[in-house]
Design a protein around this motif. Structure first.
Motif, PDB file in Angstrom:
ATOM      1  N   LEU A   1       0.839  -1.198   0.000  1.00  0.00           N
ATOM      2  CA  LEU A   1       0.000   0.000   0.000  1.00  0.00           C
ATOM      3  C   LEU A   1       0.875   1.249   0.000  1.00  0.00           C
ATOM      4  N   TYR A   2       0.658   2.115  -0.973  1.00  0.00           N
ATOM      5  CA  TYR A   2       1.440   3.344  -1.081  1.00  0.00           C
ATOM      6  C   TYR A   2       0.504   4.537  -1.077  1.00  0.00           C
ATOM      7  N   CYS A   3       0.893   5.554  -0.303  1.00  0.00           N
ATOM      8  CA  CYS A   3       0.094   6.773  -0.262  1.00  0.00           C
ATOM      9  C   CYS A   3       0.902   7.901  -0.869  1.00  0.00           C
ATOM     10  N   VAL A   4       0.216   8.798  -1.534  1.00  0.00           N
ATOM     11  CA  VAL A   4       0.873   9.939  -2.165  1.00  0.00           C
ATOM     12  C   VAL A   4       0.261  11.208  -1.583  1.00  0.00           C
ATOM     13  N   GLU A   5       1.098  12.067  -1.000  1.00  0.00           N
ATOM     14  CA  GLU A   5       0.585  13.299  -0.398  1.00  0.00           C
ATOM     15  C   GLU A   5       1.636  14.399  -0.506  1.00  0.00           C
ATOM     16  N   ALA A   6       1.226  15.535  -1.070  1.00  0.00           N
ATOM     17  CA  ALA A   6       2.167  16.625  -1.325  1.00  0.00           C
ATOM     18  C   ALA A   6       2.347  17.566  -0.136  1.00  0.00           C
ATOM     19  N   ASN A   7       1.410  17.529   0.806  1.00  0.00           N
ATOM     20  CA  ASN A   7       1.536  18.374   1.992  1.00  0.00           C
ATOM     21  C   ASN A   7       2.402  17.642   3.017  1.00  0.00           C
ATOM     22  N   ALA A   8       3.558  18.248   3.373  1.00  0.00           N
ATOM     23  CA  ALA A   8       4.538  17.572   4.219  1.00  0.00           C
ATOM     24  C   ALA A   8       3.949  17.158   5.574  1.00  0.00           C
ATOM     25  N   GLN A   9       3.096  18.012   6.133  1.00  0.00           N
ATOM     26  CA  GLN A   9       2.528  17.689   7.450  1.00  0.00           C
ATOM     27  C   GLN A   9       1.576  16.508   7.368  1.00  0.00           C
ATOM     28  N   ARG A  10       0.775  16.496   6.319  1.00  0.00           N
ATOM     29  CA  ARG A  10      -0.154  15.375   6.153  1.00  0.00           C
ATOM     30  C   ARG A  10       0.595  14.084   5.840  1.00  0.00           C
ATOM     31  N   ALA A  11       1.667  14.191   5.044  1.00  0.00           N
ATOM     32  CA  ALA A  11       2.485  13.013   4.736  1.00  0.00           C
ATOM     33  C   ALA A  11       3.044  12.442   6.038  1.00  0.00           C
ATOM     34  N   GLU A  12       3.526  13.323   6.902  1.00  0.00           N
ATOM     35  CA  GLU A  12       4.102  12.909   8.175  1.00  0.00           C
ATOM     36  C   GLU A  12       3.029  12.264   9.065  1.00  0.00           C
ATOM     37  N   TYR A  13       1.847  12.828   9.040  1.00  0.00           N
ATOM     38  CA  TYR A  13       0.723  12.291   9.824  1.00  0.00           C
ATOM     39  C   TYR A  13       0.472  10.831   9.434  1.00  0.00           C
ATOM     40  N   GLY A  14       0.478  10.570   8.142  1.00  0.00           N
ATOM     41  CA  GLY A  14       0.266   9.208   7.646  1.00  0.00           C
ATOM     42  C   GLY A  14       1.399   8.274   8.034  1.00  0.00           C
ATOM     43  N   ARG A  15       2.634   8.771   7.952  1.00  0.00           N
ATOM     44  CA  ARG A  15       3.794   7.934   8.312  1.00  0.00           C
ATOM     45  C   ARG A  15       3.734   7.533   9.765  1.00  0.00           C
ATOM     46  N   LYS A  16       3.306   8.470  10.599  1.00  0.00           N
ATOM     47  CA  LYS A  16       3.209   8.171  12.035  1.00  0.00           C
ATOM     48  C   LYS A  16       2.204   7.056  12.303  1.00  0.00           C
ATOM     49  N   LEU A  17       1.252   6.885  11.375  1.00  0.00           N
ATOM     50  CA  LEU A  17       0.263   5.810  11.544  1.00  0.00           C
ATOM     51  C   LEU A  17       0.704   4.540  10.812  1.00  0.00           C
ATOM     52  N   GLY A  18       1.979   4.521  10.415  1.00  0.00           N
ATOM     53  CA  GLY A  18       2.535   3.297   9.834  1.00  0.00           C
ATOM     54  C   GLY A  18       2.336   3.146   8.341  1.00  0.00           C
ATOM     55  N   LEU A  19       1.943   4.225   7.661  1.00  0.00           N
ATOM     56  CA  LEU A  19       1.714   4.122   6.217  1.00  0.00           C
ATOM     57  C   LEU A  19       2.984   4.504   5.450  1.00  0.00           C
ATOM     58  N   THR A  20       3.147   3.937   4.258  1.00  0.00           N
ATOM     59  CA  THR A  20       4.236   4.344   3.371  1.00  0.00           C
ATOM     60  C   THR A  20       3.716   5.524   2.555  1.00  0.00           C
ATOM     61  N   VAL A  21       4.303   6.694   2.791  1.00  0.00           N
ATOM     62  CA  VAL A  21       3.803   7.892   2.113  1.00  0.00           C
ATOM     63  C   VAL A  21       4.911   8.506   1.261  1.00  0.00           C
ATOM     64  N   VAL A  22       4.625   8.729   0.003  1.00  0.00           N
ATOM     65  CA  VAL A  22       5.569   9.392  -0.898  1.00  0.00           C
ATOM     66  C   VAL A  22       5.104  10.824  -1.089  1.00  0.00           C
ATOM     67  N   ASN A  23       6.041  11.744  -0.996  1.00  0.00           N
ATOM     68  CA  ASN A  23       5.710  13.141  -1.248  1.00  0.00           C
ATOM     69  C   ASN A  23       6.186  13.525  -2.644  1.00  0.00           C
ATOM     70  N   PRO A  24       5.256  13.801  -3.556  1.00  0.00           N
ATOM     71  CA  PRO A  24       5.659  14.096  -4.942  1.00  0.00           C
ATOM     72  C   PRO A  24       6.473  15.382  -5.085  1.00  0.00           C
ATOM     73  N   MET A  25       6.523  16.201  -4.000  1.00  0.00           N
ATOM     74  CA  MET A  25       7.374  17.385  -4.048  1.00  0.00           C
ATOM     75  C   MET A  25       8.846  16.982  -3.865  1.00  0.00           C
ATOM     76  N   GLU A  26       9.051  15.784  -3.290  1.00  0.00           N
ATOM     77  CA  GLU A  26      10.420  15.324  -3.002  1.00  0.00           C
ATOM     78  C   GLU A  26      10.862  14.187  -3.917  1.00  0.00           C
ATOM     79  N   VAL A  27       9.893  13.316  -4.253  1.00  0.00           N
ATOM     80  CA  VAL A  27      10.223  12.104  -5.017  1.00  0.00           C
ATOM     81  C   VAL A  27       9.254  12.008  -6.203  1.00  0.00           C
ATOM     82  N   ASP A  28       9.698  11.397  -7.291  1.00  0.00           N
ATOM     83  CA  ASP A  28       8.798  11.126  -8.412  1.00  0.00           C
ATOM     84  C   ASP A  28       7.874   9.978  -7.981  1.00  0.00           C
ATOM     85  N   ALA A  29       6.622  10.320  -7.653  1.00  0.00           N
ATOM     86  CA  ALA A  29       5.699   9.337  -7.063  1.00  0.00           C
ATOM     87  C   ALA A  29       5.382   8.212  -8.041  1.00  0.00           C
ATOM     88  N   VAL A  30       5.245   8.545  -9.318  1.00  0.00           N
ATOM     89  CA  VAL A  30       4.938   7.523 -10.319  1.00  0.00           C
ATOM     90  C   VAL A  30       6.082   6.515 -10.388  1.00  0.00           C
TER      91      VAL A  30
END
Ligand SMILES: [Zn+2]
Ligand SMILES: [Zn+2]
Length: 340
Positions: free
Chosen positions: A188-217
């Motif tokens: 399961l991969y999550c994509v979120e461009a807002n850094a705070q929301r991405a972090e929120y998801g990571r704290k809940l154990g999700l794999t979150v890619v930030n397209p502002m930092e990494v090529d999500a595709v």
């Protein structure tokens, strides 16, 4: 009664109002009301149907305060309840087919008429669901968004097990990701461009890619051996994501459109052809989805609690809405506490 009233663009104010007339209805003493993305668009003056002055709030829980004269109901004063806020015409073709949730003139308490951001609200008996014993009224205010996810995931036609992606980690995307994990996806991969929301998801154990930092595709293709995911749930409403979702999704993948796009967005239909992908549109929930969401929340309170980032008193309404639109604060699902 105390009521938070939307009076103008970017303005909600506390007002003293009469307790609503509940003849033929049930009077509910509201406990908590959640703030939804659509409330924010009302607040901004961008909602096509909402007219000021309006008491917003379609995600709320409470207690039966009084039953109007002539109302036949198994409900009793003191029962803890939640409201399915949808109402419909019962005459259009969608309604006649039994699909009242996509009624031609679908309406919502809190958008088309007064809702739950007040001490009391009067609602017809058939829209009220009694809560199971022991569920907290706070978590019950999150039943409505959970119903949206229940509906969406029910529209997916293939079993999960393979790889899935959720684009957009607002409260809805986050709920979807947490519920998909339970449904047995292997990756399961999550994509979120807002850094705070991405972090929120990571704290809940999700794999979150930030397209502002990494090529999500590229990330998703790398993780899936170049194949893409079997299920992509679009929960961002972002046109930039709409453009790339067919790349992240694989052959015969299902793309579930959970977010509501504000305007038409470009999609690579050639990819849809070549990979035989299925685009699945969804809108709110059926009455069955809502009932199942009640059960889901009552059995998974801890998980639902992890999606609630803030609880504020109703009186702070103006401040809270301003905070949300500023985008500075780390908000996920925000609840207003009204009674208890
Ligand atoms: Zn909502
Ligand atoms: Zn209808």
């Amino acid at each position: 009664m105390r009521a938070l009233v939307w009076t103008d663009k970017q303005l909600v104010e506390m007002q003293e109002r009469e307790i609503p007339d509940y003849t033929g209805k049930v009077l509910i003493k509201v406990a908590y009301a959640g703030i939804c993305g659509s409330d924010v668009s009302v607040y901004l003056g961008k909602h096509p149907r909402a007219k000021a002055p309006l008491i917003m709030g379609h995600e709320f829980s409470g207690t039966v305060e009084a039953i109007g004269e002539g109302v036949e109901t198994p409900l009793q004063v003191g029962d803890q309840v939640v409201v399915n806020p949808l109402y419909f015409c019962n005459r259009c073709r969608a309604c006649l087919k039994g699909n009242t949730h996509v009624c031609k003139s679908l309406r919502l308490y809190g958008t088309d008429s007064d809702g739950g951001m007040a001490e009391y609200v009067a609602i017809p008996e058939q829209s009220i669901l009694k809560l199971p014993e022991g569920i907290s009224l706070k978590m019950a205010a999150v039943i409505e968004p959970v119903a949206v996810v229940v509906h969406g995931l029910r529209m997916v036609t293939k079993p999960f097990y393979g790889a899935a992606a959720v684009t957009g980690l607002g409260p809805m995307g986050l709920l979807t990701a947490l519920m998909l994990k339970d449904a047995g996806v292997s990756q399961l991969y999550c994509v979120e461009a807002n850094a705070q929301r991405a972090e929120y998801g990571r704290k809940l154990g999700l794999t979150v890619v930030n397209p502002m930092e990494v090529d999500a595709v590229q990330f998703i293709l790398d993780e899936t051996g170049g194949e893409g995911v079997d299920l992509l749930v679009e929960a961002s409403g972002s046109p930039a994501v709409a453009k790339t979702m067919t790349e992240m999704a694989g052959v015969r993948a299902e793309i579930l459109l959970l977010s509501v796009f504000k305007e038409p967005a470009a999609i690579d239909l050639r990819a849809v052809n070549f990979k035989e992908q299925a685009l699945i549109g969804t809108r709110v929930y059926t009455r069955l989805d809502f009932q199942d969401a009640v059960t889901y929340v009552s059995k998974n309170e801890e998980k639902i609690a992890s999606v609630v980032s803030h609880v504020h008193p109703l009186e702070k309404g103006q401040e809270v809405f301003q905070d949300i639109i500023s985008g500075h604060t780390n908000t996920m699902k925000v609840l207003l506490e009204i009674g208890k």
